[in-house]
Design a protein around this motif. Structure first.
Motif, PDB file in Angstrom:
ATOM      1  N   VAL A  21      20.571 -58.079  -6.904  1.00  0.00           N
ATOM      2  CA  VAL A  21      20.657 -57.111  -6.085  1.00  0.00           C
ATOM      3  C   VAL A  21      19.963 -57.207  -4.354  1.00  0.00           C
ATOM      4  CG1 VAL A  21      20.368 -54.610  -5.209  1.00  0.00           C
ATOM      5  CG2 VAL A  21      22.125 -54.670  -7.141  1.00  0.00           C
ATOM      6  N   ALA A  22      18.472 -56.717  -4.976  1.00  0.00           N
ATOM      7  CA  ALA A  22      17.379 -56.821  -3.757  1.00  0.00           C
ATOM      8  C   ALA A  22      18.148 -58.544  -3.273  1.00  0.00           C
ATOM      9  CB  ALA A  22      15.594 -57.632  -4.607  1.00  0.00           C
ATOM     10  N   SER A  23      18.078 -59.936  -3.192  1.00  0.00           N
ATOM     11  CA  SER A  23      18.026 -61.216  -2.467  1.00  0.00           C
ATOM     12  C   SER A  23      19.156 -61.144  -2.127  1.00  0.00           C
ATOM     13  CB  SER A  23      18.196 -61.921  -3.668  1.00  0.00           C
ATOM     14  OG  SER A  23      17.530 -62.392  -4.940  1.00  0.00           O
ATOM     15  N   THR A  24      20.374 -60.207  -2.538  1.00  0.00           N
ATOM     16  CA  THR A  24      21.447 -60.577  -1.450  1.00  0.00           C
ATOM     17  C   THR A  24      21.624 -59.365  -0.703  1.00  0.00           C
ATOM     18  OG1 THR A  24      22.870 -60.643  -3.130  1.00  0.00           O
ATOM     19  CG2 THR A  24      23.984 -60.369  -1.846  1.00  0.00           C
ATOM     20  N   THR A  25      20.508 -57.723  -0.941  1.00  0.00           N
ATOM     21  CA  THR A  25      20.829 -56.840   0.632  1.00  0.00           C
ATOM     22  C   THR A  25      19.183 -57.927   1.121  1.00  0.00           C
ATOM     23  OG1 THR A  25      19.435 -55.849  -1.141  1.00  0.00           O
ATOM     24  CG2 THR A  25      21.345 -55.406  -1.313  1.00  0.00           C
ATOM     25  N   PHE A  26      18.762 -58.235   0.883  1.00  0.00           N
ATOM     26  CA  PHE A  26      17.594 -58.736   1.401  1.00  0.00           C
ATOM     27  C   PHE A  26      17.923 -59.563   2.577  1.00  0.00           C
ATOM     28  CE2 PHE A  26      14.808 -62.216   3.397  1.00  0.00           C
ATOM     29  CZ  PHE A  26      13.807 -61.408   3.649  1.00  0.00           C
ATOM     30  N   ALA A  27      18.609 -60.460   2.618  1.00  0.00           N
ATOM     31  CA  ALA A  27      19.942 -61.638   3.196  1.00  0.00           C
ATOM     32  C   ALA A  27      20.752 -61.111   3.909  1.00  0.00           C
ATOM     33  CB  ALA A  27      20.625 -62.473   2.073  1.00  0.00           C
ATOM     34  N   ASN A  75       6.629 -68.032  -0.365  1.00  0.00           N
ATOM     35  CA  ASN A  75       6.693 -66.210  -0.295  1.00  0.00           C
ATOM     36  C   ASN A  75       7.709 -65.322  -0.409  1.00  0.00           C
ATOM     37  OD1 ASN A  75       3.655 -67.072   0.245  1.00  0.00           O
ATOM     38  ND2 ASN A  75       3.707 -66.542   2.153  1.00  0.00           N
ATOM     39  N   THR A  76       8.675 -65.632   0.786  1.00  0.00           N
ATOM     40  CA  THR A  76       9.604 -64.728   0.305  1.00  0.00           C
ATOM     41  C   THR A  76       9.895 -65.159  -0.925  1.00  0.00           C
ATOM     42  OG1 THR A  76       9.887 -65.238   2.972  1.00  0.00           O
ATOM     43  CG2 THR A  76      12.263 -64.191   1.419  1.00  0.00           C
ATOM     44  N   VAL A  77      10.643 -66.197  -1.482  1.00  0.00           N
ATOM     45  CA  VAL A  77      10.950 -66.453  -2.630  1.00  0.00           C
ATOM     46  C   VAL A  77      10.817 -65.655  -3.668  1.00  0.00           C
ATOM     47  CG1 VAL A  77      12.073 -67.947  -4.489  1.00  0.00           C
ATOM     48  CG2 VAL A  77      12.642 -68.391  -2.138  1.00  0.00           C
ATOM     49  N   ILE A  78       8.949 -65.509  -3.887  1.00  0.00           N
ATOM     50  CA  ILE A  78       8.118 -65.267  -5.096  1.00  0.00           C
ATOM     51  C   ILE A  78       8.446 -63.373  -4.644  1.00  0.00           C
ATOM     52  CG2 ILE A  78       5.999 -64.751  -5.477  1.00  0.00           C
ATOM     53  CD1 ILE A  78       5.277 -67.590  -4.713  1.00  0.00           C
ATOM     54  N   ALA A  79       8.338 -63.210  -3.242  1.00  0.00           N
ATOM     55  CA  ALA A  79       8.225 -61.510  -3.314  1.00  0.00           C
ATOM     56  C   ALA A  79       9.918 -61.243  -3.826  1.00  0.00           C
ATOM     57  CB  ALA A  79       8.146 -61.274  -1.722  1.00  0.00           C
ATOM     58  N   LEU A  80      11.005 -61.598  -3.846  1.00  0.00           N
ATOM     59  CA  LEU A  80      12.078 -60.777  -4.050  1.00  0.00           C
ATOM     60  C   LEU A  80      12.704 -61.222  -5.476  1.00  0.00           C
ATOM     61  CD1 LEU A  80      14.389 -62.850  -1.438  1.00  0.00           C
ATOM     62  CD2 LEU A  80      14.334 -60.386  -1.817  1.00  0.00           C
ATOM     63  N   LEU A  81      11.969 -61.891  -5.370  1.00  0.00           N
ATOM     64  CA  LEU A  81      11.861 -61.778  -7.930  1.00  0.00           C
ATOM     65  C   LEU A  81      10.882 -61.247  -7.849  1.00  0.00           C
ATOM     66  CD1 LEU A  81      11.700 -65.843  -8.260  1.00  0.00           C
ATOM     67  CD2 LEU A  81      13.409 -64.647  -8.866  1.00  0.00           C
TER      68      LEU A  81
END
Length: 256
Positions: free
Chosen positions: A57-63, A21-27
Motif C-alpha cells: 500500500v505504501a509503495s504503490t500509493t507513493f508511486a 533513501n526513498t526505498v528505505i523510507a517506504l519500507l
C-alpha cells in the motif's frame, strides 16, 4: 495524454523510486503501519501478511501519487500553482481510492464498498495528497523546474535551454543552446510543451525564448530579433504589438 509527456514523468518517478533513501523510507512506513495495524487490519490479518499488505500500500500509493504529481507539473506548467495543486490532489485521491478498493476486494474477499464508505476515504486521501503536494513544493522553492516536455522529443545530444521554435512545412525546428532538431508536430502544439520557459510568439512560424533574445529592431510595422546563437527571426506585422508590449523595443524611440 501525450506519450512523450507521460514518459518524461515516468522516468522522473522511476529515478525517485530507485533512490536508496526513498526505498528505505517506504519500507519504514510500511513496517510501522504493518506493526500498528490501522483500519482493523491488526484483527483481520496475521503479522507477516499485514506487513506485506502495508508495504504494498505504501509503495504503490507513493508511486501513483508521484506519477500523477509529475504529470500535472508538466501539463500545468506555466499555469497558476493552485490550479495544479487542486487537479493533482483530485486525481491522486481518485486513483488511490480505486486502487485501495480493488486491493481490499482481493485481499479481504469483500464486495465493493458503496458510495457512503468510499466518499469519506476519498475525501481524506484528497486532503492528504493536497497537504503533501503543497508541502513538497513549498519545502523546495528553489528546486529547478521540470525540463520542458518538448525536449523529450529531440535527441539527447541536442537537449538544452530552448532558444526558438520554427515551423517548417509539417515539422517544427527546435533550436537549443546545443543545436537543432526536427520534430513532426504543429507549432501551436510545440509551444504548449515549452514548460516554464518564458517565450513569445513573434510570427505565425516562429516562437522565441525571451532570455535568448540579444537584440530587437523595428522597421515600421515589422521587426527582427537576434538570438543568442546569432540567428535572427522576423517579427511579423500581426505580432508587432505583442513584441512591443513584451518590452522588446526601447520606449519613446520612434519607429524606423
Amino acid at each position: 495524454m501525450d506519450r512523450q509527456l507521460f514518459s518524461s514523468a515516468l522516468r522522473e518517478v522511476r529515478a525517485d523510486l530507485s533512490k536508496r533513501n526513498t526505498v528505505i523510507a517506504l519500507l519504514g512506513v510500511g513496517i510501522v503501519l504493518g506493526l500498528s495495524g490501522p483500519f482493523e487490519t491488526i484483527a483481520l490479518m496475521k503479522l507477516v501478511p499485514r506487513l506485506l499488505y502495508w508495504i504494498v500500500v505504501a509503495s504503490t500509493t507513493f508511486a501513483l501519487g508521484s506519477l500523477i504529481s509529475a504529470v500535472c507539473a508538466r501539463v500545468f506548467a506555466g499555469k497558476p500553482f493552485w490550479l495544479r495543486m487542486i487537479c493533482s490532489a483530485l486525481l491522486i485521491g481518485t486513483c488511490v481510492t480505486v486502487f485501495l478498493a480493488a486491493l481490499n476486494v482481493l485481499v479481504f474477499n469483500v464486495g465493493a464498498a458503496d458510495a457512503t464508505d468510499v466518499m469519506p476515504q476519498w475525501g481524506l486521501i484528497v486532503l492528504i495528497s493536497a497537504v503533501v503536494d503543497i508541502g513538497v513544493n513549498l519545502a523546495a522553492p528553489n528546486s529547478p523546474d521540470p525540463l520542458p516536455p518538448i525536449l523529450d522529443r529531440i535527441s539527447l545530444a541536442k537537449r538544452g535551454d530552448l532558444i526558438a521554435l520554427s515551423a517548417e512545412d509539417h515539422y517544427v525546428k527546435v533550436t537549443t543552446v546545443n543545436g537543432t532538431d526536427m520534430i513532426l508536430m504543429r507549432l501551436s502544439d510545440a509551444i504548449k510543451e515549452v514548460g516554464s520557459t518564458a517565450g513569445l510568439r513573434i510570427h505565425r512560424s516562429h516562437w522565441v525564448a525571451l532570455n535568448q533574445i540579444q537584440n530587437a529592431t523595428r522597421a515600421s510595422d515589422r521587426g527582427t530579433v537576434t538570438l543568442s546563437n546569432d540567428e535572427t527571426r522576423p517579427i511579423s506585422r500581426s505580432y508587432i504589438a505583442v513584441a512591443k508590449t513584451a518590452g522588446l523595443f526601447p520606449k519613446g524611440r520612434a519607429d524606423g
